[in-house]
Design a protein around this motif. Structure first.
Motif, PDB file in Angstrom:
ATOM      1  N   ASP A 108      -6.876  -4.194 -13.121  1.00 29.58           N
ATOM      2  CA  ASP A 108      -7.215  -3.120 -12.107  1.00 29.58           C
ATOM      3  C   ASP A 108      -5.988  -2.774 -11.468  1.00 29.58           C
TER       4      ASP A 108
ATOM      5  N   LYS B 250     -17.944   0.611 -12.942  1.00 31.84           N
ATOM      6  CA  LYS B 250     -17.432   1.076 -11.602  1.00 31.84           C
ATOM      7  C   LYS B 250     -17.382   2.386 -11.431  1.00 31.84           C
TER       8      LYS B 250
ATOM      9  N   ILE C 190      -8.785  -3.552 -20.741  1.00 34.14           N
ATOM     10  CA  ILE C 190     -10.102  -3.719 -21.492  1.00 34.14           C
ATOM     11  C   ILE C 190     -10.439  -2.215 -21.801  1.00 34.14           C
TER      12      ILE C 190
ATOM     13  N   ALA D 255     -16.141  -1.672  -8.186  1.00 35.01           N
ATOM     14  CA  ALA D 255     -17.332  -2.030  -8.984  1.00 35.01           C
ATOM     15  C   ALA D 255     -18.208  -2.740  -7.821  1.00 35.01           C
TER      16      ALA D 255
ATOM     17  N   ASN E   8      -4.919  -1.385  -7.372  1.00 33.65           N
ATOM     18  CA  ASN E   8      -5.416  -0.959  -6.108  1.00 33.65           C
ATOM     19  C   ASN E   8      -4.580  -0.292  -5.158  1.00 33.65           C
TER      20      ASN E   8
ATOM     21  N   ARG F 198     -16.906  -0.199 -18.737  1.00 29.33           N
ATOM     22  CA  ARG F 198     -15.802  -0.990 -19.178  1.00 29.33           C
ATOM     23  C   ARG F 198     -16.265  -1.857 -20.221  1.00 29.33           C
ATOM     24  N   LYS F 199     -15.771  -2.299 -21.388  1.00 28.81           N
ATOM     25  CA  LYS F 199     -16.597  -3.182 -22.178  1.00 28.81           C
ATOM     26  C   LYS F 199     -16.475  -4.634 -21.406  1.00 28.81           C
ATOM     27  N   TRP F 200     -17.902  -5.312 -21.647  1.00 27.96           N
ATOM     28  CA  TRP F 200     -18.097  -6.556 -21.131  1.00 27.96           C
ATOM     29  C   TRP F 200     -17.059  -7.621 -21.365  1.00 27.96           C
TER      30      TRP F 200
ATOM     31  N   ARG G 287      -6.748 -15.055  -7.733  1.00 30.70           N
ATOM     32  CA  ARG G 287      -7.790 -14.132  -7.185  1.00 30.70           C
ATOM     33  C   ARG G 287      -8.998 -14.608  -6.569  1.00 30.70           C
TER      34      ARG G 287
ATOM     35  N   LEU H  41     -14.702 -12.957 -18.190  1.00 31.22           N
ATOM     36  CA  LEU H  41     -13.312 -13.535 -17.690  1.00 31.22           C
ATOM     37  C   LEU H  41     -13.750 -14.660 -16.979  1.00 31.22           C
TER      38      LEU H  41
HETATM   39  N1  LIG Z   1     -14.956  -5.599 -18.051  1.00 31.12           N
HETATM   40  C1  LIG Z   1     -15.080  -6.590 -17.491  1.00 31.12           C
HETATM   41  N2  LIG Z   1     -16.209  -7.720 -17.922  1.00 31.12           N
HETATM   42  C2  LIG Z   1     -16.643  -8.659 -17.343  1.00 31.12           C
HETATM   43  N3  LIG Z   1     -16.033  -8.705 -15.935  1.00 31.12           N
HETATM   44  C3  LIG Z   1     -15.239  -8.121 -15.272  1.00 31.12           C
HETATM   45  C4  LIG Z   1     -14.583  -6.912 -16.191  1.00 31.12           C
HETATM   46  N4  LIG Z   1     -13.872  -6.346 -15.296  1.00 31.12           N
HETATM   47  C5  LIG Z   1     -13.770  -6.971 -14.279  1.00 31.12           C
HETATM   48  N5  LIG Z   1     -14.622  -8.020 -14.223  1.00 31.12           N
HETATM   49  C6  LIG Z   1     -14.824  -8.943 -13.274  1.00 31.12           C
HETATM   50  O1  LIG Z   1     -15.274  -8.367 -11.998  1.00 31.12           O
HETATM   51  C7  LIG Z   1     -14.199  -8.695 -11.271  1.00 31.12           C
HETATM   52  C8  LIG Z   1     -14.024  -7.271 -10.145  1.00 31.12           C
HETATM   53  O2  LIG Z   1     -13.481  -6.225 -11.063  1.00 31.12           O
HETATM   54  P1  LIG Z   1     -12.529  -5.373 -10.529  1.00 31.12           P
HETATM   55  O3  LIG Z   1     -11.257  -5.705 -10.000  1.00 31.12           O
HETATM   56  O4  LIG Z   1     -12.542  -4.031 -11.733  1.00 31.12           O
HETATM   57  O5  LIG Z   1     -13.437  -4.480  -9.330  1.00 31.12           O
HETATM   58  P2  LIG Z   1     -12.932  -3.930  -7.931  1.00 31.12           P
HETATM   59  O6  LIG Z   1     -14.152  -3.222  -7.163  1.00 31.12           O
HETATM   60  O7  LIG Z   1     -11.846  -3.073  -8.168  1.00 31.12           O
HETATM   61  O8  LIG Z   1     -12.495  -5.233  -7.106  1.00 31.12           O
HETATM   62  P3  LIG Z   1     -11.659  -5.247  -5.832  1.00 31.12           P
HETATM   63  O9  LIG Z   1     -12.086  -4.614  -4.613  1.00 31.12           O
HETATM   64  O10 LIG Z   1     -11.289  -6.561  -5.399  1.00 31.12           O
HETATM   65  O11 LIG Z   1     -10.321  -4.484  -6.186  1.00 31.12           O
HETATM   66  C9  LIG Z   1     -12.988  -9.178 -11.794  1.00 31.12           C
HETATM   67  O12 LIG Z   1     -12.316  -9.816 -10.873  1.00 31.12           O
HETATM   68  C10 LIG Z   1     -13.618  -9.855 -12.821  1.00 31.12           C
HETATM   69  O13 LIG Z   1     -14.103 -11.219 -12.447  1.00 31.12           O
END
Ligand SMILES: Nc1ncnc2c1ncn2[C@@H]1O[C@H](COP(=O)(O)OP(=O)(O)OP(=O)(O)O)[C@@H](O)[C@H]1O
Ligand SMILES: [Mg+2]
Length: 350
Positions: A249, A107, A23, A112, A251, A170-172, A196, A175
């Protein structure tokens, strides 16, 4: 897990390498005074007050000059907390948000604020301004973890690498949770895929198990394998309604990352990781999803929420609760006054 693996899973490390498959996002360095503000427990007063896209007035003052410390004016009756302002940073963030279409998902380097979405008015992580972002970040333990202990659970004793903190916008994107999968990669081999959002049963996953697993494996082979700086890592992907797979993402491969429907013991030892009985999947990764027989589970982030009553009181949503609460407080106060006056020594003035 090594510190280097944590460093490599930072957004700004992997994004330039895999831009085409994820994204659209923008990365802004986080000024030190903003970091200090995020870590300051003293106030939940939210700064970055540009309410909408066009209200930010241009200013030539630098953020550090303009920054106003939190001030407490104690005039017996009121205590006013003023949030610091970051005019330059606010403008940069607003410009970036506008470039990304006006609605973003925020994030830090790794995380996030998923544990804080209950505090937002829309109960979502969607943000339109820096003040929306600050409200989520200041309420999130996950964000505090990124800022204070990113190398927790690392096994090496080397000094902590220096981290340059950054705000990721990140662009909304809407999902659908049933399309999200977490993939575990060990020695550059995709060994496991987990649904997930394991709290729900999604019918389409069991029906399309073979095609989901093979499309993710194909995506991994074509675009990820041997291209990530480590050989052990975890990647999150999204399979859209057209069957196209997107990267969400990366991790670190270790305890800090939720192993979802696997255990870390299984993932590190390789025990129990047999691929599916389905012929088409025999060479592929183990694929796990919530079946209808498994009881649907509560959301893992629920424990971060405050009691509903507190929320209703703070938002004034339920006026009866507020009235009851005030009555309770008044009653307590009266009781205290009574017991205070009983406890006071009587001074005989005659
Ligand atoms: N660009 C986006 N727009 C809308 N929702 C998003 C976007 N990116 C991620 N998400 C939602 O947010 C959730 C968490 O995103 P992301 O995995 O980036 O966070 P994280 O903090 O790294 O999570 P984790 O700790 O599980 O690794 C994703 O599972 C998805 O549902
Ligand atoms: Mg992540």
């Amino acid at each position: 897990m090594k510190k280097e693996q944590v460093v490599n899973s930072q957004f700004s490390v992997w994004y330039p390498l895999f831009k085409k498959h994820t994204i659209k996002s923008l990365i802004l360095p986080l000024p030190q005074n903003v970091i200090d503000y995020l870590l300051d427990d003293g106030t939940l007063v939210v700064s970055g007050s540009c309410e909408n896209n066009n209200q930010c007035s241009q200013t030539n003052n630098s953020d550090s000059e303009e920054e106003e410390d939190i001030q407490w004016s104690d005039d017996e009756t009121t205590t006013v907390a003023t949030a610091p302002e970051f005019p330059e940073f606010t403008i940069k963030v607003q410009e970036a948000i506008n470039t990304l279409g006006g609605r973003i998902f925020p994030k830090l380097n790794w995380s996030a604020p998923r544990d804080a979405n209950w505090i937002a008015l829309n109960s979502s992580l969607q943000c339109q301004s820096l003040s929306d972002i600050f409200l989520l970040f200041k309420s999130s333990d996950f964000i505090t973890h990124d800022l204070t202990q990113p190398f927790l659970h690392c096994s090496d004793d080397s000094p902590d690498p220096v981290i340059n903190y950054e705000l990721v916008l990140r662009k909304w994107s809407e999902l659908i949770p049933g399309g999200e999968f977490r993939c575990f990669v060990k020695e550059n081999k995709l060994i496991g895929i987990s649904q997930r959002d394991y709290t729900q049963h999604y019918q389409h996953i069991s029906k399309q198990e073979a095609s989901i697993s093979s499309s993710i494996l194909q995506f991994f082979r074509d675009h990820i394998q041997h291209q990530f700086p480590d050989e052990d890592f975890v990647l999150d992907v999204y399979r859209d309604s057209m069957g196209r797979v997107w990267l969400i993402d990366f991790n670190p491969f270790g305890e800090v990352t939720d192993s979802l429907l696997f255990t870390w013991e299984e993932l590190t030892s390789g025990n129990n990781l047999t691929a599916s009985d389905t012929e088409a999947l025999q060479d592929g990764p183990a694929f796990r999803y919530t079946t209808s027989e498994v009881t649907v589970q509560p959301s893992p982030c629920l424990s971060y929420r405050i009691p509903r009553d507190f929320l209703d009181l703070s938002t004034g949503e339920d006026s009866y609760k507020l009235i009851d609460f005030l009555k309770l407080k008044k009653g307590q106060q009266e009781e205290e006054e009574e017991s205070d006056s009983e406890a006071e020594p009587h001074v005989d003035t005659t």
